[in-house]
Design a protein around this motif. Structure first.
Motif, PDB file in Angstrom:
ATOM      1  N   UNK A 101      38.978  41.765  45.875  1.00 19.85           N
ATOM      2  CA  UNK A 101      37.550  41.997  45.676  1.00 19.85           C
ATOM      3  C   UNK A 101      36.876  42.521  46.947  1.00 19.85           C
ATOM      4  N   UNK A 102      37.306  42.000  48.100  1.00 16.09           N
ATOM      5  CA  UNK A 102      36.688  42.382  49.373  1.00 16.09           C
ATOM      6  C   UNK A 102      37.282  43.673  49.930  1.00 16.09           C
ATOM      7  N   UNK A 103      38.578  43.896  49.702  1.00 13.85           N
ATOM      8  CA  UNK A 103      39.294  44.987  50.345  1.00 13.85           C
ATOM      9  C   UNK A 103      39.347  46.248  49.480  1.00 13.85           C
ATOM     10  N   UNK A 104      38.321  46.482  48.673  1.00 18.00           N
ATOM     11  CA  UNK A 104      38.279  47.680  47.835  1.00 18.00           C
ATOM     12  C   UNK A 104      37.926  48.909  48.664  1.00 18.00           C
ATOM     13  N   UNK A 112      45.707  50.593  44.432  1.00 16.84           N
ATOM     14  CA  UNK A 112      46.604  50.914  43.310  1.00 16.84           C
ATOM     15  C   UNK A 112      46.870  49.691  42.442  1.00 16.84           C
ATOM     16  N   UNK A 113      46.961  48.516  43.051  1.00 16.36           N
ATOM     17  CA  UNK A 113      47.277  47.297  42.311  1.00 16.36           C
ATOM     18  C   UNK A 113      46.068  46.367  42.160  1.00 16.36           C
ATOM     19  N   UNK A 114      44.887  46.870  42.504  1.00 17.17           N
ATOM     20  CA  UNK A 114      43.682  46.046  42.445  1.00 17.17           C
ATOM     21  C   UNK A 114      43.220  45.890  41.000  1.00 17.17           C
ATOM     22  N   UNK A 115      43.212  44.662  40.450  1.00  9.28           N
ATOM     23  CA  UNK A 115      42.814  44.475  39.043  1.00  9.28           C
ATOM     24  C   UNK A 115      41.322  44.669  38.815  1.00  9.28           C
ATOM     25  N   UNK A 116      40.525  44.686  39.884  1.00  4.37           N
ATOM     26  CA  UNK A 116      39.080  44.847  39.734  1.00  4.37           C
ATOM     27  C   UNK A 116      38.663  46.313  39.617  1.00  4.37           C
ATOM     28  N   UNK A 117      39.563  47.227  39.909  1.00  3.71           N
ATOM     29  CA  UNK A 117      39.236  48.645  39.888  1.00  3.71           C
ATOM     30  C   UNK A 117      39.753  49.315  38.626  1.00  3.71           C
TER      31      UNK A 117
END
Length: 226
Positions: A101-104, A112-117
């Motif tokens: 969430x913070x490191x977007x 690539x593996x961020x579920x929030x994006x």
């Protein structure tokens, strides 16, 4: 006397049937039967309830049944291990979610593996020429391997209202008359792109895009996607 005999003995002393005892403990009468035949045994919480119902100490209740005491002790240790593992996994998961969430929009491999994006589609104007091997012009008469430099700091428009994201990505030299790109990305991670002509861009996007590539200054007032 073993636990199973103790259970039956104290139950009969109280004048309770297996069903009556089961109702007091909020378990089934089959569970009571299983305890009294030795097929299973109550957990520590139920043992405490039983000692209260029979009005005897837990020590007295389990006295003489060394195998059951050892089994309960072993199960408690196993439960503690599982609890620690579960707590560790939960803490790690929460930490990972906070990190995502913070490191977007800071690293393409994380995005690539961020579920929030979510995957986002946009259009961009590209420079007519790219350089090779760190800023050099393409040379036809050389046997040296020439690798195109990535497009850097490209403004990708993702909305007819002008929202977008600056991206850097590898694409190679655009074909003639196709110095524009349809791009799909997740944060800074570019999943796919396609070189297209100016006329393939929707008119409401073309109205806010530069037809000829211009390098953006270090800071702009343009709205951003993130």
């Amino acid at each position: 006397m073993g636990l199973k005999q103790q259970l039956k003995s104290y139950r009969l002393q109280k004048g309770w049937t297996q069903k009556m005892l089961a109702e007091k403990l909020n378990v089934s009468d089959k569970t009571i039967s299983s305890w009294e035949t030795g097929r299973s045994y109550p957990d520590i919480a139920l043992l405490l309830q039983l000692s209260e119902l029979f009005q005897i100490s837990l020590d007295e209740f389990l006295r003489g049944d060394t195998p059951t005491i050892k089994r309960i002790d072993r199960d408690l240790k196993v439960k503690k291990v599982y609890q620690r593992i579960l707590i560790t996994l939960v803490v790690a998961m929460v930490g990972l979610l906070i990190f995502f969430n913070v490191y977007q929009y800071r690293n393409q491999w994380v995005d690539r593996f961020n579920p929030f994006l979510a995957l986002t589609t946009g259009y961009a104007t590209l420079p007519a020429k790219v350089t090779y091997n760190g800023g050099n012009q393409y040379q036809k008469s050389t046997a040296k391997l020439q690798v195109s430099d990535p497009y850097t700091d490209i403004w990708v428009v993702e909305s007819p209202f002008g929202a977008g994201t600056r991206l850097s990505f590898q694409g190679g030299q655009a074909p003639p008359n196709k110095h524009y790109v349809l791009i799909q990305h997740k944060g800074l991670y570019v999943k796919r792109l396609s070189f297209i002509p100016w006329t393939s861009i929707p008119a409401n996007y073309r109205a806010i895009m530069a037809e000829k590539y211009r390098r953006l200054p270090a800071a702009t007032n343009e709205p951003v996607h993130h």
